[in-house]
Scaffold this active site. Structure first.
Site, PDB file in Angstrom:
ATOM      1  N   LYS A  73      23.556 -24.473   9.112  1.00 16.92           N
ATOM      2  CA  LYS A  73      22.493 -25.469   9.265  1.00 16.92           C
ATOM      3  C   LYS A  73      22.145 -25.655  10.745  1.00 16.92           C
ATOM      4  O   LYS A  73      20.976 -25.764  11.107  1.00 16.92           O
ATOM      5  CB  LYS A  73      22.928 -26.803   8.633  1.00 16.92           C
ATOM      6  CG  LYS A  73      22.920 -26.733   7.113  1.00 16.92           C
ATOM      7  CD  LYS A  73      23.620 -27.895   6.433  1.00 16.92           C
ATOM      8  CE  LYS A  73      23.663 -27.641   4.931  1.00 16.92           C
ATOM      9  NZ  LYS A  73      24.450 -28.628   4.180  1.00 16.92           N
ATOM     10  N   ASP A  87      18.951 -35.403   3.510  1.00 19.11           N
ATOM     11  CA  ASP A  87      19.576 -34.779   2.335  1.00 19.11           C
ATOM     12  C   ASP A  87      19.041 -35.399   1.042  1.00 19.11           C
ATOM     13  O   ASP A  87      19.237 -34.866  -0.040  1.00 19.11           O
ATOM     14  CB  ASP A  87      21.103 -34.981   2.394  1.00 19.11           C
ATOM     15  CG  ASP A  87      21.839 -33.653   2.463  1.00 19.11           C
ATOM     16  OD1 ASP A  87      21.188 -32.607   2.326  1.00 19.11           O
ATOM     17  OD2 ASP A  87      23.073 -33.679   2.651  1.00 19.11           O
ATOM     18  N   GLN A 137      28.077 -33.770   5.674  1.00 21.92           N
ATOM     19  CA  GLN A 137      28.424 -32.636   4.811  1.00 21.92           C
ATOM     20  C   GLN A 137      29.390 -33.091   3.708  1.00 21.92           C
ATOM     21  O   GLN A 137      30.421 -33.690   3.979  1.00 21.92           O
ATOM     22  CB  GLN A 137      29.054 -31.513   5.658  1.00 21.92           C
ATOM     23  CG  GLN A 137      29.333 -30.237   4.889  1.00 21.92           C
ATOM     24  CD  GLN A 137      28.065 -29.580   4.331  1.00 21.92           C
ATOM     25  OE1 GLN A 137      27.056 -29.464   5.014  1.00 21.92           O
ATOM     26  NE2 GLN A 137      28.113 -29.189   3.069  1.00 21.92           N
TER      27      GLN A 137
END
Ligand code: NDP
Length: 293
Positions: free
Chosen positions: A54, A121, A98
């Site tokens: 990422k 997200d 994460q």
């Protein structure tokens, strides 16, 4: 019929090229540099790899990336404190924690601490709640489900009025994909482990999305001729001929289904590359929103 292969790698690369231009324009015209913070707690090897990817892709399009690493025994207060700091930092437009987090942490509380304006997200309960409601718009949509819709759109697949069947109802994939298809006026059926006679249900689908995590479960005779099949599954199966001793397959039996479907995503190279592309898209969108553009 042999299906068109939907090339997720090429589509993700096209999105990345578009974003690179947009980020350049934002910098030159408005002095805005999109910023993405990644928060990694602990040393889960898969998570380390995902975060690295990422950050690398962010840098490629010109997004400034801010990496934060906390030890595996970080406390709830430490993680939430860091999130609050990032919420307040105007150089950061997206915060990615994460997952999965180490077991002792309350994941729901951490996700809820992220400002909804920086929830790139798309897992904040308010964003998910808005996604679930008719006539409401979330600020961000979860990346893998958004990638599924983007693949359909960029392949020219019409969604409105179609029968869509989604295999799987997870918070990360199945449920949000179903809600997005509903927003786009498909007639949606959601299947799960308690669904009876799955093949009879999947054979109704004009658009079939598989997100179950069961290698090659969807067979050729589960699919209506001409259907569009999107395979989200990523599963390792043993393969002594492969260098690593395994290979990756989807939830769909690709060789069988490609003979029946009109279009299909491969694994790897289908949905997978889209997830990060959508994360970067969300980050750029967030930077523009913050700048009032
Ligand atoms: P989960 O395990 O969280 O959910 C699986 C879903 O499938 C559940 O709803 C479950 O039903 C259902 N299911 C499981 N077995 C069956 C069965 N035999 N028949 C019918 N339904 C079944 O998985 P995720 O949603 O997180 O992931 C799904 C797949 O997508 C995985 O292979 C994962 O690796 C992949 N993935 C890929 C991503 C990417 O490409 N970027 C990102 C995220 C995931 P129930 O709810 O009843 O238990």
């Amino acid at each position: 019929m042999t299906a068109q292969i939907i090339d997720g790698k090429a589509i993700a690369a096209a999105i990345q090229a578009e974003l690179t231009e947009e980020v350049q324009r934002l910098k030159e015209t408005h002095g805005v540099v999109p910023g993405l913070a990644t928060v990694l707690v602990g040393e889960n090897p898969a998570s380390i790899t995902y975060v690295k990817m990422k950050r690398k892709r962010s840098a490629e399009v010109g997004i400034r990336s801010f990496g934060y690493e906390l030890p595996a025994d970080a406390s709830q207060e430490e993680v939430e404190g860091l999130v609050r700091e990032l919420n307040a930092n105007p150089e950061i437009h997206g915060i990615l924690v994460q997952l999965p987090l180490p077991r002792h942490l309350n994941e729901e509380a951490v996700l809820a601490a992220i400002s909804i304006e920086k929830d790139v997200d798309g897992f904040h309960p308010i964003n998910i709640g808005r996604l679930a409601m008719k006539g409401r718009e979330p600020l961000f949509v979860p990346c893998t489900p958004a990638g599924v819709i983007e693949l359909l759109d960029r392949t020219g697949v019409e969604i409105e009025g179609k029968e869509a069947v989604v295999l799987g109802r997870s918070n990360i994939v199945g449920l949000p994909v179903s809600m997005l298809l509903l927003h786009r006026n498909a007639t949606v059926t959601i299947c799960h482990s308690r669904t009876r006679d799955l093949p009879a249900v999947t054979r109704r689908a004009d658009i079939l999305v598989a997100a179950v995590g069961r290698p090659q479960m969807v067979k050729g005779d589960w699919v209506k001729p001409g259907a569009v099949v999107i395979d989200v599954g990523v599963n390792r199966v043993e393969d002594p001929t492969a260098k690593r001793g395994y290979r990756l397959v989807g939830d769909v039996d690709f060789e069988e289904v490609r003979e029946v479907a009109s279009a299909i995503t491969p694994v790897p190279g289908g949905v997978g590359p889209m997830t990060i592309a959508m994360l970067l898209t969300n980050t750029v969108r967030s930077a523009k929103r913050a700048a009032g553009l």
